[in-house]
Design an enzyme around this catalytic site. Sequence first.
Site, mmCIF file in Angstrom:
data_model
loop_
_atom_site.group_PDB
_atom_site.id
_atom_site.type_symbol
_atom_site.label_atom_id
_atom_site.label_comp_id
_atom_site.label_asym_id
_atom_site.label_seq_id
_atom_site.Cartn_x
_atom_site.Cartn_y
_atom_site.Cartn_z
ATOM 1 N NE ARG A 281 13.557 -12.630 8.218
ATOM 2 C CZ ARG A 281 14.529 -13.353 8.744
ATOM 3 N NH1 ARG A 281 14.396 -13.838 9.963
ATOM 4 N NH2 ARG A 281 15.639 -13.586 8.098
ATOM 5 C CB THR B 243 14.587 -4.226 12.311
ATOM 6 O OG1 THR B 243 13.521 -4.525 11.396
ATOM 7 C CG2 THR B 243 15.033 -2.785 12.118
ATOM 8 C CG ASP C 278 14.938 -15.722 0.979
ATOM 9 O OD1 ASP C 278 15.114 -14.593 1.442
ATOM 10 O OD2 ASP C 278 13.817 -16.123 0.564
ATOM 11 C CG ASP D 122 15.142 -14.854 -2.715
ATOM 12 O OD1 ASP D 122 14.147 -14.221 -3.139
ATOM 13 O OD2 ASP D 122 16.093 -14.320 -2.107
HETATM 14 C C1 PRP Z 1 10.529 -15.594 5.232
HETATM 15 C C2 PRP Z 1 9.718 -16.826 5.564
HETATM 16 C C3 PRP Z 1 8.898 -16.382 6.738
HETATM 17 C C4 PRP Z 1 9.841 -15.440 7.452
HETATM 18 C C5 PRP Z 1 10.412 -16.153 8.642
HETATM 19 O O1 PRP Z 1 9.786 -14.671 4.533
HETATM 20 O O2 PRP Z 1 8.935 -17.282 4.501
HETATM 21 O O3 PRP Z 1 7.712 -15.712 6.406
HETATM 22 O O4 PRP Z 1 10.891 -15.116 6.537
HETATM 23 O O5 PRP Z 1 11.217 -15.289 9.388
HETATM 24 P P1 PRP Z 1 10.828 -14.824 10.861
HETATM 25 O O6 PRP Z 1 10.359 -16.037 11.587
HETATM 26 O O7 PRP Z 1 12.131 -14.275 11.371
HETATM 27 O O8 PRP Z 1 9.782 -13.760 10.767
HETATM 28 P P2 PRP Z 1 10.426 -13.294 3.995
HETATM 29 O O9 PRP Z 1 10.189 -12.199 4.980
HETATM 30 O O10 PRP Z 1 11.830 -13.536 3.543
HETATM 31 O O11 PRP Z 1 9.496 -12.946 2.755
HETATM 32 P P3 PRP Z 1 9.301 -13.725 1.371
HETATM 33 O O12 PRP Z 1 8.627 -15.040 1.676
HETATM 34 O O13 PRP Z 1 8.427 -12.811 0.599
HETATM 35 O O14 PRP Z 1 10.662 -13.919 0.734
HETATM 36 N N1 URA Z 2 13.459 -16.806 6.071
HETATM 37 C C1 URA Z 2 13.956 -17.740 5.211
HETATM 38 O O1 URA Z 2 13.452 -17.896 4.076
HETATM 39 N N2 URA Z 2 15.006 -18.483 5.626
HETATM 40 C C2 URA Z 2 15.558 -18.351 6.831
HETATM 41 O O2 URA Z 2 16.510 -19.079 7.157
HETATM 42 C C3 URA Z 2 15.035 -17.368 7.698
HETATM 43 C C4 URA Z 2 13.974 -16.618 7.300
#
Ligand code: PRP
Ligand code: URA
Length: 212
Positions: free
Chosen positions: A107, A111, A203, A206
């Site tokens: 994400r 944005t 997150d 993380d």
């Molecule tokens: C997080 C999570 C989802 C997404 C959800 O991933 O694991 O994939 O955000 O958010 P959304 O519904 O608003 O799209 P992130 O983009 O943080 O990537 P990561 O798992 O690599 O940390």
């Molecule tokens: N992605 C995450 O990991 N946590 C949230 O709360 C939203 C998006």
Amino acid sequence: MEKMDNVFVLDHPLIQHKISILRNENTGTNEFRALIEEIAVLMGYEALRDLPTEDVEIKTPIETCMTPMIAGKKMAIVPILRAGLGMVNGILALVPSAKVGHIGLYRDPKTHEPHEYYCKLPEPIDQRTIVVVDPMLATGGSGAEAVDFIKQHGGKNIKFMCIIAAPEGLKKLHEAHPDIQIYVGHLDRCLNEDAYICPGLGDAGDRIFGTK
Ligand code: PRP
Ligand code: URA
């Protein structure tokens, strides 16, 4: 929130208990990772209850009988990277013969739009039951885009499994893909101004991988 066809909130006490521990900011990486996998097992047990079976002949020590086994065994687990990886072993524990595809999405922090950086799916994807896993469904952008990719590659029979969803994300995914079954561990209150789920767990990527 009104009831939506094809959306299942799995309110089993074991799932709820484990989600509460996940939410605690003092839960460390090791425990967090183990809980994500355990919840995936419990959710998978429910989400896979419609897998087709066929009767096969088995000889017990007593006699021969016809008894049901999973038919076809063609399943694909597709984690959305990174956080979805944490759920894969939980589903593999239930269906060890499943193949694993990967969709890389992140994400944009400003944005909140998803960006694809990787996609590799097991063939023949059109003949598989596909279980997309991601612990978090926030705006729904990543989930909806992942399902778009899978459909573009020919995927048809798709289930989406997330541990925590925001109402906004659930609505978006369901409206974009009303044909897929969506399994949710807990439906939270809302998104904050950074598009994080409230109360959520922070997150997920993380916390699973110990990054920041
Ligand atoms: C997080 C999570 C989802 C997404 C959800 O991933 O694991 O994939 O955000 O958010 P959304 O519904 O608003 O799209 P992130 O983009 O943080 O990537 P990561 O798992 O690599 O940390
Ligand atoms: N992605 C995450 O990991 N946590 C949230 O709360 C939203 C998006």
